[in-house]
Design a protein around this motif. Structure first.
Motif, short mmCIF file in Angstrom:
data_model
loop_
_atom_site.label_atom_id
_atom_site.label_comp_id
_atom_site.label_asym_id
_atom_site.label_seq_id
_atom_site.Cartn_x
_atom_site.Cartn_y
_atom_site.Cartn_z
N GLU A 1 63.57 76.76 25.86
CA GLU A 1 63.05 76.06 27.03
C GLU A 1 62.89 74.55 26.82
OE1 GLU A 1 62.54 77.83 29.87
OE2 GLU A 1 63.35 79.50 28.70
N SER B 1 54.47 75.74 25.73
CA SER B 1 54.08 75.17 27.02
C SER B 1 54.73 73.80 27.17
CB SER B 1 52.55 75.07 27.16
OG SER B 1 52.03 74.17 26.23
N SER B 2 54.88 73.41 28.44
CA SER B 2 55.53 72.12 28.72
C SER B 2 54.52 70.98 28.76
CB SER B 2 56.27 72.20 30.05
OG SER B 2 55.37 72.56 31.09
N GLN C 1 50.43 78.77 28.98
CA GLN C 1 51.29 78.99 27.83
C GLN C 1 52.02 80.31 28.05
OE1 GLN C 1 48.94 78.73 24.23
NE2 GLN C 1 48.00 76.80 24.87
N HIS D 1 60.50 73.08 25.36
CA HIS D 1 59.10 72.70 25.56
C HIS D 1 58.58 71.98 24.33
CE1 HIS D 1 59.03 74.46 29.35
NE2 HIS D 1 58.37 75.57 29.12
#
Lengths: 113, 118
Positions: A27, A94-95, A102, A29
């Motif tokens: 992702e 998490s971003s 999260q 992140h």
């Protein structure tokens, strides 16, 4: 589902041996976390990372170290495993650092005999 | 020091009825709260969240209520379904520490096992 892969999914090892668990995300992140889950305790934060080579301790960090050499990988190492480290270990990503959920991987069940 | 507590280890509900899961916290610095659902052999799955500037957030069958003065939040599931049977964790997040930098770590409760009977 968030692209988080934990490996191995299960591991049995002996006291005193080193163990490394891997968390891989697709992702991109920035933030990554390692938790352990034990009965009666919920999930407790071990270590977290806020960028490549940037890590910090959580509430139960004794006996654990982490490394993050690439955005997508976060490694958790037990230098000399003890029976008290038998647990289920979850990685999360998490971003943002706050006001964002999260997202968790499916966990690694680690048994130390 | 358990800053987030779920005092009910388990809850049993009939299908179609309301499930109410409760969570208490002690740290007034928490400003973002979440509920996760967990099935066996899987990771926790995010369910719903609420910011401390709100007192209610709704998403389909799930509603979270926040009572800041009582430091209490609850998750309502209406109507409950057998597929809702799982462990539910509440979690709290503190956006900023005393130094003003973003903190962002989640503190979890111990979890409540919800069983919905057909």
């Amino acid at each position: 589902d968030a692209g988080i892969t934990q490996s191995p999914r299960h591991k049995v090892t002996e006291t005193g041996t080193p163990v490394t668990l891997r968390c891989h995300q697709t992702e991109n992140h920035r933030y990554m976390y390692w938790y352990r889950q034990d009965p009666g305790h919920g999930l407790r934060l071990i270590h977290y990372s806020y960028g490549v080579k940037d890590t910090d301790k959580g509430e139960v960090s004794d006996g654990y170290s982490v490394s993050r050499s690439k955005t997508e990988d976060f490694l958790l190492t037990l230098e000399s495993a003890t029976s008290s480290q038998t647990s289920v270990y979850f990685c999360a990503i998490s971003s943002q650092l706050s006001n964002q959920p999260q997202h968790f991987g499916d966990g690694t069940r680690l048994s130390i005999l | 020091d358990q800053q987030v507590k779920q005092n009910s280890p388990s809850l049993s509900v009939q299908e179609g009825r309301i499930s109410i899961l409760n969570c208490d916290y002690t740290n007034s610095m928490f400003d973002y709260f979440l509920w996760y659902k967990k099935y066996p052999a899987e990771g926790p799955t995010f369910l719903i969240s609420i910011s401390s500037i709100k007192d209610k957030n709704e998403d389909g069958r799930f509603t979270v209520f926040l009572n800041k003065s009582a430091k209490h939040l609850s998750l309502h599931i209406v109507p409950s379904q057998p597929g809702d049977s799982a462990v539910y964790f509440c979690a709290a997040n503190r956006a900023y520490n005393a130094g003003g930098t973003s903190y962002g770590k989640l503190t979890f409760g111990q979890g409540t096992i919800l069983t919905v009977h057909p």
